[in-house]
Scaffold this motif. Structure first.
Motif, PDB file in Angstrom:
ATOM      1  N   ASP A  24       0.847  -1.185   0.000  1.00  0.00           N
ATOM      2  CA  ASP A  24       0.000   0.000   0.000  1.00  0.00           C
ATOM      3  C   ASP A  24       0.887   1.241   0.000  1.00  0.00           C
ATOM      4  N   SER A  25       0.404   2.300  -0.611  1.00  0.00           N
ATOM      5  CA  SER A  25       1.196   3.524  -0.699  1.00  0.00           C
ATOM      6  C   SER A  25       1.565   4.073   0.685  1.00  0.00           C
ATOM      7  N   ALA A  26       0.731   3.825   1.691  1.00  0.00           N
ATOM      8  CA  ALA A  26       1.045   4.297   3.043  1.00  0.00           C
ATOM      9  C   ALA A  26       2.320   3.642   3.570  1.00  0.00           C
ATOM     10  N   ILE A  27       2.535   2.376   3.226  1.00  0.00           N
ATOM     11  CA  ILE A  27       3.754   1.669   3.657  1.00  0.00           C
ATOM     12  C   ILE A  27       4.982   2.327   3.037  1.00  0.00           C
ATOM     13  N   VAL A  28       4.907   2.591   1.733  1.00  0.00           N
ATOM     14  CA  VAL A  28       6.040   3.201   1.032  1.00  0.00           C
ATOM     15  C   VAL A  28       6.238   4.645   1.509  1.00  0.00           C
ATOM     16  N   ASP A  29       5.143   5.381   1.655  1.00  0.00           N
ATOM     17  CA  ASP A  29       5.241   6.767   2.133  1.00  0.00           C
ATOM     18  C   ASP A  29       5.914   6.834   3.500  1.00  0.00           C
ATOM     19  N   CYS A  30       5.511   5.960   4.392  1.00  0.00           N
ATOM     20  CA  CYS A  30       6.091   5.977   5.742  1.00  0.00           C
ATOM     21  C   CYS A  30       7.540   5.513   5.746  1.00  0.00           C
ATOM     22  N   ALA A  31       7.898   4.619   4.837  1.00  0.00           N
ATOM     23  CA  ALA A  31       9.304   4.231   4.715  1.00  0.00           C
ATOM     24  C   ALA A  31      10.133   5.426   4.242  1.00  0.00           C
ATOM     25  N   ILE A  32       9.575   6.193   3.316  1.00  0.00           N
ATOM     26  CA  ILE A  32      10.269   7.394   2.838  1.00  0.00           C
ATOM     27  C   ILE A  32      10.393   8.417   3.967  1.00  0.00           C
ATOM     28  N   LEU A  33       9.275   8.730   4.598  1.00  0.00           N
ATOM     29  CA  LEU A  33       9.311   9.733   5.673  1.00  0.00           C
ATOM     30  C   LEU A  33      10.171   9.268   6.841  1.00  0.00           C
ATOM     31  N   ALA A  47      18.741   9.247  -4.193  1.00  0.00           N
ATOM     32  CA  ALA A  47      19.459   7.974  -4.062  1.00  0.00           C
ATOM     33  C   ALA A  47      19.496   7.504  -2.607  1.00  0.00           C
ATOM     34  N   GLU A  48      19.690   8.416  -1.678  1.00  0.00           N
ATOM     35  CA  GLU A  48      19.705   8.060  -0.255  1.00  0.00           C
ATOM     36  C   GLU A  48      18.332   7.577   0.204  1.00  0.00           C
ATOM     37  N   ILE A  49      17.291   8.217  -0.310  1.00  0.00           N
ATOM     38  CA  ILE A  49      15.935   7.801   0.054  1.00  0.00           C
ATOM     39  C   ILE A  49      15.639   6.419  -0.504  1.00  0.00           C
ATOM     40  N   ILE A  50      15.995   6.195  -1.753  1.00  0.00           N
ATOM     41  CA  ILE A  50      15.754   4.875  -2.361  1.00  0.00           C
ATOM     42  C   ILE A  50      16.516   3.799  -1.609  1.00  0.00           C
ATOM     43  N   LYS A  51      17.742   4.094  -1.187  1.00  0.00           N
ATOM     44  CA  LYS A  51      18.524   3.119  -0.415  1.00  0.00           C
ATOM     45  C   LYS A  51      17.843   2.805   0.914  1.00  0.00           C
ATOM     46  N   ALA A  52      17.352   3.835   1.596  1.00  0.00           N
ATOM     47  CA  ALA A  52      16.673   3.628   2.884  1.00  0.00           C
ATOM     48  C   ALA A  52      15.387   2.829   2.713  1.00  0.00           C
ATOM     49  N   VAL A  53      14.625   3.127   1.672  1.00  0.00           N
ATOM     50  CA  VAL A  53      13.384   2.388   1.423  1.00  0.00           C
ATOM     51  C   VAL A  53      13.703   0.940   1.039  1.00  0.00           C
ATOM     52  N   THR A  54      14.757   0.747   0.284  1.00  0.00           N
ATOM     53  CA  THR A  54      15.189  -0.613  -0.077  1.00  0.00           C
ATOM     54  C   THR A  54      15.482  -1.424   1.175  1.00  0.00           C
ATOM     55  N   GLU A  55      16.232  -0.838   2.106  1.00  0.00           N
ATOM     56  CA  GLU A  55      16.564  -1.537   3.349  1.00  0.00           C
ATOM     57  C   GLU A  55      15.304  -1.862   4.142  1.00  0.00           C
ATOM     58  N   LYS A  56      14.361  -0.947   4.174  1.00  0.00           N
ATOM     59  CA  LYS A  56      13.096  -1.178   4.889  1.00  0.00           C
ATOM     60  C   LYS A  56      12.305  -2.308   4.232  1.00  0.00           C
ATOM     61  N   MET A  57      12.248  -2.315   2.914  1.00  0.00           N
ATOM     62  CA  MET A  57      11.470  -3.324   2.196  1.00  0.00           C
ATOM     63  C   MET A  57      12.130  -4.703   2.265  1.00  0.00           C
ATOM     64  N   GLN A  58      13.435  -4.733   2.440  1.00  0.00           N
ATOM     65  CA  GLN A  58      14.121  -6.015   2.563  1.00  0.00           C
ATOM     66  C   GLN A  58      13.845  -6.671   3.904  1.00  0.00           C
ATOM     67  N   PHE A  79       9.926  -1.186  -8.474  1.00  0.00           N
ATOM     68  CA  PHE A  79      10.244  -0.630  -7.163  1.00  0.00           C
ATOM     69  C   PHE A  79      10.657   0.834  -7.272  1.00  0.00           C
ATOM     70  N   GLU A  80      11.613   1.122  -8.143  1.00  0.00           N
ATOM     71  CA  GLU A  80      12.112   2.492  -8.253  1.00  0.00           C
ATOM     72  C   GLU A  80      11.022   3.446  -8.742  1.00  0.00           C
ATOM     73  N   ARG A  81      10.204   2.990  -9.666  1.00  0.00           N
ATOM     74  CA  ARG A  81       9.117   3.851 -10.141  1.00  0.00           C
ATOM     75  C   ARG A  81       8.116   4.136  -9.031  1.00  0.00           C
ATOM     76  N   THR A  82       7.820   3.120  -8.217  1.00  0.00           N
ATOM     77  CA  THR A  82       6.904   3.338  -7.093  1.00  0.00           C
ATOM     78  C   THR A  82       7.457   4.392  -6.149  1.00  0.00           C
ATOM     79  N   VAL A  83       8.723   4.269  -5.779  1.00  0.00           N
ATOM     80  CA  VAL A  83       9.331   5.240  -4.862  1.00  0.00           C
ATOM     81  C   VAL A  83       9.334   6.633  -5.497  1.00  0.00           C
ATOM     82  N   SER A  84       9.638   6.714  -6.776  1.00  0.00           N
ATOM     83  CA  SER A  84       9.652   8.012  -7.464  1.00  0.00           C
ATOM     84  C   SER A  84       8.269   8.653  -7.456  1.00  0.00           C
TER      85      SER A  84
END
Length: 126
Positions: A24-33, A47-58, A79-84
């Protein structure tokens, strides 16, 4: 009265969109925030945000959504398009501010109540 003309049979078929299951977008949004919680400078690059979200999703999300997470480190992956897209959405609702050099920072409108929600959603385990 004019008759309706159906052009569907006259237009060549295009590639059909097949959505990929994703969190859900809320999961990705909260990983970003949440990636800003420990940001020493208060800013992060894309790039730093994508790395942090990657670690959270792993932390298990990649097992629930394998096709979405597949090739996560490749440019233009699902994945990258979703984060973008979520970065764009968060800037549009004024939770993130982006400058001309694509450096993001939290908006001053983010409240302590917002952080309670972000931390609560980030605590969800898949």
């Amino acid at each position: 009265m004019a008759t309706r003309i159906d052009y569907a049979d006259k237009v060549p078929a295009t590639k059909k969109y097949s959505p990929v299951d994703k969190p859900d977008s809320a999961i990705v949004d909260c990983a970003i925030l949440g990636s800003f919680a420990n940001a020493t400078s208060g800013t992060k690059t894309r790039a730093e945000i994508i790395k942090a979200v990657t670690e959270k999703m792993q932390g298990g999300w990649q097992d629930l959504f394998p096709k979405w997470f597949q090739d996560y480190d490749q440019r233009s992956s699902y994945f990258e398009r979703t984060v973008s897209f979520r970065l764009l959405a968060l800037t549009k609702v004024n939770l993130l501010i982006v400058d001309s050099t694509a450096v993001y920072r939290l908006s001053p409108t983010v409240t302590d109540e917002d952080w309670v929600i972000v931390n609560g959603i980030n605590a969800i385990t898949p």
